[in-house]
Scaffold this motif. Structure first.
Motif, short mmCIF file in Angstrom:
data_model
loop_
_atom_site.label_atom_id
_atom_site.label_comp_id
_atom_site.label_asym_id
_atom_site.label_seq_id
_atom_site.Cartn_x
_atom_site.Cartn_y
_atom_site.Cartn_z
N UNK A 1 0.84 -1.20 0.00
CA UNK A 1 0.00 0.00 0.00
C UNK A 1 0.88 1.25 0.00
N UNK A 2 0.54 2.21 -0.82
CA UNK A 2 1.23 3.50 -0.80
C UNK A 2 0.38 4.53 -0.08
N UNK A 3 1.05 5.53 0.48
CA UNK A 3 0.38 6.64 1.16
C UNK A 3 1.05 7.93 0.69
N UNK A 4 0.64 8.46 -0.47
CA UNK A 4 1.28 9.65 -1.02
C UNK A 4 1.35 10.80 -0.01
N UNK A 5 2.49 11.45 0.00
CA UNK A 5 2.70 12.58 0.90
C UNK A 5 3.25 12.21 2.26
N UNK A 6 3.46 10.92 2.52
CA UNK A 6 3.96 10.50 3.82
C UNK A 6 5.37 11.01 4.06
N UNK A 7 5.58 11.52 5.26
CA UNK A 7 6.88 12.08 5.63
C UNK A 7 7.72 11.04 6.38
N UNK A 8 9.03 11.24 6.38
CA UNK A 8 9.91 10.52 7.29
C UNK A 8 9.64 11.03 8.70
#
Length: 379
Positions: free
Chosen positions: A141-148
């Motif tokens: 699953x991807x979560x666009x915009x996710x930060x470190x």
């Protein structure tokens, strides 16, 4: 009071002065974490990267929902001293994309391709590390915009989803023993990671792991109550030219009686005072990926597990993504499995009649995820 941190130059000699207990050592845990520890230890490698983009708040959320016993993750340290949750020494284009510079004209921009040790937290915050699905993990699953995230932010998010602080942790220091200029120093990792551990209600539920055994010795010297896990594989345990590996704090495996290499690995880990031995399940030289195929080669062996248990070590191999390997390791009585697919391994472990950790309530976890990802987006 914690003992002063040993200098890196003295770590190799100190390694030989640390003796392991002859009996398997009980791990010191909080009451809630001790209750969680009665379950078989299925660890979500990088939060379960087979399911969700790795080492992110969403990956840890799904690991909790899937009933993971332990959250496994990695730490780097930024140029300005923040402990962040990320595996790679540098920001690779396969996982992250630049969005904008932290300020106009920033000479470090673009940040992709730079080492974490050479970037500030503010610079890392601009990266989108949730949009790219890894080629080797087609179900991710991807979560666009996710930060470190920082380690502190991960603790705060999980604490929201796990208010009783039951889940366990396995946290790796990403020190590069070969190229010290690519990561922060051993002293930085030990002191800065420990400071975050000490502020957290999860402190007693943390295992500290590393391929660089100097880090494990230094952490035990700094705080003897921290549980340590010795990571090892073909590439870090032995050098092709038979020189002394830089990864094992100056130790040579052939200095131990064995008689087999597998037993020498267990003896070496016990010698530095590690609580857990975490070997690669398979040899990197194996020509085939599965025990059912002719020619399959292991790194972890039945003899290694037996010797480690005799010396008081728990054994938790990595990274186990094939059920035939899981079944083999369970037959050898390993104490935990580190996997990219914790939900699948949990089902197999349960099928084998072993106790598994309960799943965390999905609604609560997702509510906390939205809240904490929202906080990051506002920064």
């Amino acid at each position: 009071m914690f003992a002063p941190l040993a200098l890196a130059a003295n770590l190799a000699s100190e390694a030989f002065m640390i003796l392991a207990s002859p009996a398997q050592r009980p791990l010191a845990l909080s009451a809630a974490a001790a209750t969680h520890r009665r379950y078989y230890d299925v660890q979500a490698h990088r939060g379960g990267r087979g399911n969700t983009v790795e080492n992110t708040l969403p990956s840890f959320a799904w690991a909790l929902i899937d009933g993971t016993t332990t959250l496994e993750l990695d730490n780097g340290i930024t140029k300005d001293g923040h402990v962040v949750v990320w595996h790679d020494e540098e920001i690779v284009p396969a996982k992250c994309v630049d969005t904008h510079p932290v300020h106009p004209g920033d000479p470090d921009f673009p940040y992709v391709g730079k080492y974490i040790a050479n970037l500030t937290l503010a610079q890392l915050r601009t990266l989108d590390c949730g949009s790219k699905r890894q080629h080797g993990y087609p179900l991710q699953l991807t979560y666009p915009g996710t930060r470190i995230s920082t380690l502190q932010e991960v603790f705060e998010f999980v604490g929201c989803a796990d208010p009783q602080h039951e889940v366990l942790w396995n946290i790796e220091s990403k020190v590069d023993a070969r190229f010290p200029n690519r990561t922060r120093s051993i002293a930085d990792f030990v002191e800065k990671q420990h400071a975050v551990f000490a502020r957290s209600p999860y402190k007693d539920a943390i295992t500290y792991q590393s391929f660089d055994w100097r880090t494990l010795i230094a952490m035990k010297h700094f705080d003897s109550t921290i549980v340590t896990s010795a990571l090892i594989d073909d590439e870090t345990g032995l050098m092709p030219d038979n020189s002394t590996t830089p990864w094992l704090a100056g130790i040579r495996l052939d200095a131990f009686p064995g008689p087999t290499l597998s037993e020498q690995v267990a003896q070496a880990a016990a010698h530095i005072g590690a609580d857990i031995l975490s070997p690669s399940a398979e040899s990197y030289e194996t020509p085939v990926p599965d025990p059912a195929l002719e020619g399959y080669m292991t790194f972890t062996t039945r003899e290694m597990v037996k010797e480690a248990h005799k010396l008081g070590l728990f054994v938790k191999p990595f990274t186990v993504n094939r059920m035939n390997i899981v079944e083999e390791l369970l037959d050898w009585k390993v104490d935990g499995i580190i996997t990219d697919y914790p939900s699948v391994v949990r089902r197999l472990v349960q099928q084998q009649g072993l106790p598994v950790a309960p799943k965390f309530p999905k609604q609560r976890v997702m509510t906390c995820l939205r809240e904490h990802m929202g906080k990051q987006q506002q920064q």
